[in-house]
Design a protein around this motif. Structure first.
Motif, mmCIF file in Angstrom:
data_model
loop_
_atom_site.group_PDB
_atom_site.id
_atom_site.type_symbol
_atom_site.label_atom_id
_atom_site.label_comp_id
_atom_site.label_asym_id
_atom_site.label_seq_id
_atom_site.Cartn_x
_atom_site.Cartn_y
_atom_site.Cartn_z
ATOM 1 N N MET A 9 0.831 -1.212 0.000
ATOM 2 C CA MET A 9 0.000 0.000 0.000
ATOM 3 C C MET A 9 0.857 1.250 0.000
ATOM 4 O O MET A 9 0.511 2.258 -0.582
ATOM 5 C CB MET A 9 -0.917 0.010 1.228
ATOM 6 N N GLY A 10 1.992 1.176 0.684
ATOM 7 C CA GLY A 10 2.832 2.356 0.800
ATOM 8 C C GLY A 10 3.691 2.622 -0.420
ATOM 9 O O GLY A 10 4.077 3.762 -0.675
ATOM 10 N N ILE A 11 3.992 1.577 -1.188
ATOM 11 C CA ILE A 11 4.890 1.735 -2.328
ATOM 12 C C ILE A 11 4.172 1.476 -3.653
ATOM 13 O O ILE A 11 4.184 2.306 -4.560
ATOM 14 C CB ILE A 11 6.109 0.777 -2.196
ATOM 15 N N TYR A 12 3.502 0.320 -3.787
ATOM 16 C CA TYR A 12 2.874 -0.040 -5.062
ATOM 17 C C TYR A 12 1.769 0.943 -5.435
ATOM 18 O O TYR A 12 1.727 1.451 -6.558
ATOM 19 C CB TYR A 12 2.328 -1.461 -4.980
ATOM 20 N N LEU A 13 0.841 1.208 -4.490
ATOM 21 C CA LEU A 13 -0.243 2.130 -4.800
ATOM 22 C C LEU A 13 0.275 3.540 -5.040
ATOM 23 O O LEU A 13 -0.235 4.258 -5.897
ATOM 24 C CB LEU A 13 -1.266 2.133 -3.663
ATOM 25 N N ALA A 14 1.274 3.937 -4.272
ATOM 26 C CA ALA A 14 1.840 5.272 -4.461
ATOM 27 C C ALA A 14 2.404 5.427 -5.864
ATOM 28 O O ALA A 14 2.244 6.457 -6.517
ATOM 29 C CB ALA A 14 2.921 5.520 -3.419
ATOM 30 N N ASN A 15 3.077 4.390 -6.337
ATOM 31 C CA ASN A 15 3.679 4.424 -7.662
ATOM 32 C C ASN A 15 2.616 4.505 -8.752
ATOM 33 O O ASN A 15 2.789 5.197 -9.762
ATOM 34 C CB ASN A 15 4.551 3.186 -7.856
ATOM 35 N N ASN A 16 1.519 3.789 -8.555
ATOM 36 C CA ASN A 16 0.478 3.719 -9.587
ATOM 37 C C ASN A 16 -0.521 4.864 -9.532
ATOM 38 O O ASN A 16 -1.095 5.235 -10.553
ATOM 39 C CB ASN A 16 -0.262 2.386 -9.482
ATOM 40 N N LEU A 17 -0.726 5.438 -8.351
ATOM 41 C CA LEU A 17 -1.745 6.475 -8.195
ATOM 42 C C LEU A 17 -1.156 7.865 -7.971
ATOM 43 O O LEU A 17 -1.892 8.837 -7.849
ATOM 44 C CB LEU A 17 -2.682 6.111 -7.033
ATOM 45 N N GLU A 44 -3.204 -12.164 3.180
ATOM 46 C CA GLU A 44 -3.779 -12.999 2.131
ATOM 47 C C GLU A 44 -4.926 -12.312 1.391
ATOM 48 O O GLU A 44 -5.402 -12.831 0.376
ATOM 49 C CB GLU A 44 -4.268 -14.321 2.729
ATOM 50 N N LEU A 45 -5.368 -11.148 1.903
ATOM 51 C CA LEU A 45 -6.464 -10.403 1.274
ATOM 52 C C LEU A 45 -5.991 -9.074 0.702
ATOM 53 O O LEU A 45 -6.784 -8.173 0.470
ATOM 54 C CB LEU A 45 -7.594 -10.186 2.292
ATOM 55 N N SER A 46 -4.730 -8.915 0.538
ATOM 56 C CA SER A 46 -4.099 -7.846 -0.273
ATOM 57 C C SER A 46 -4.087 -6.391 0.209
ATOM 58 O O SER A 46 -3.922 -5.518 -0.628
ATOM 59 C CB SER A 46 -4.719 -7.851 -1.688
ATOM 60 N N PRO A 47 -4.217 -5.962 1.420
ATOM 61 C CA PRO A 47 -4.521 -6.725 2.631
ATOM 62 C C PRO A 47 -5.849 -6.338 3.274
ATOM 63 O O PRO A 47 -6.159 -6.803 4.350
ATOM 64 C CB PRO A 47 -3.375 -6.310 3.542
ATOM 65 N N ILE A 48 -6.656 -5.446 2.665
ATOM 66 C CA ILE A 48 -7.862 -4.953 3.320
ATOM 67 C C ILE A 48 -9.111 -5.507 2.637
ATOM 68 O O ILE A 48 -9.221 -5.472 1.408
ATOM 69 C CB ILE A 48 -7.893 -3.413 3.317
#
Length: 253
Positions: free
Chosen positions: A1-9, A144-148
């Protein structure tokens, strides 16, 4: 959430290498999104209370009155009732004179989304920040739920619950109350462990979380127990009760 989403959004991420400097980092970067485990929020609450305790008597009195009025506001909002005019006036005065400047000092005045998760959050902590004008949206999930899988939607937060299922995600309870989740957020499996994967995700695609919960008429999930042995403390750390008992025994010491 801190890196992948930041990069994409297109988020801007501020890294704080020393957790003890979190308060200073918040005041410097003034985040618009802030997610933390309950223990971090507990420490922020303690820090605010320590600052108020060290302030002049006039400020302490003003703070107590503002928090009292806004706690009444929060309880009225949660119950769906109206706040009486006298308390509403006190709340408005306290917001302008005390609470708004305090949020700015904390560095959370720009935080549009304030999330808490990984372990249950004590209600006094929820109520404190809600009265302060920083109502937290509690979430629930697992790696396991990506995570939320569930969260409290802005404007429809129910304190003490983990909120409703994310769009496209199905959350239901098994006969024994275990929380089951199905949807695109469910993992494809544990790496090179097909038997363990089959134990976790059933033939219908539901992830068996190991948490026991209840779901109210509006779809809000509340976690009430743990089916599996693994538990998570307020700092978000996974702990085995068996190992904890073993370490605390006289023989282990």
């Amino acid at each position: 959430m801190g890196i992948y989403l930041a990069n994409n959004l297109g988020y801007t991420v501020t890294c704080c290498p020393d957790p003890s400097r979190l308060a200073a980092a918040l005041a410097e970067c003034r985040p618009t999104i802030f997610l933390a485990v309950p223990r971090v929020w507990e420490k922020l609450k303690a820090a605010v209370e320590a600052q108020v305790a060290a302030a002049p008597p006039e400020f302490r009195a003003a703070f107590d009155d503002a928090m009292d009025a806004h706690l009444a506001r929060v309880r009225a909002e949660q119950a769906g009732t109206a706040l009486d005019e006298a308390t509403a006036r006190r709340a408005a005065a306290g917001e302008a004179a005390v609470l708004a400047p305090l949020r700015a000092k904390l560095g959370l005045d720009a935080a549009e989304v304030r999330l808490v998760g990984a372990a249950p959050t004590p209600m006094p902590v929820h109520q404190f920040f809600a009265a302060l004008g920083l109502m937290m949206a509690e979430v629930w999930g697992m790696s396991e739920l990506s995570p939320i899988a569930t969260w409290n939607p802005p404007g429809r937060i129910k304190l003490g619950t983990c909120g409703t299922a994310l769009p496209g995600v199905e959350v239901r309870l098994a006969e024994d109350g275990e929380v089951l989740v199905r949807g695109p957020i469910v993992m494809r499996g544990y790496r090179n462990q097909p038997e363990k994967t089959a134990e976790a995700v059933d033939e219908q695609g539901f992830m068996h979380s190991g948490d026991v919960g209840r779901i109210d008429a509006e779809g809000y999930l509340t976690i009430i127990d743990r089916k599996k042995e693994l538990i998570i403390n307020s700092g978000g750390k996974n702990m085995s009760p068996a190992n904890t008992r073993q370490r605390s025994s006289p023989a282990a010491r």
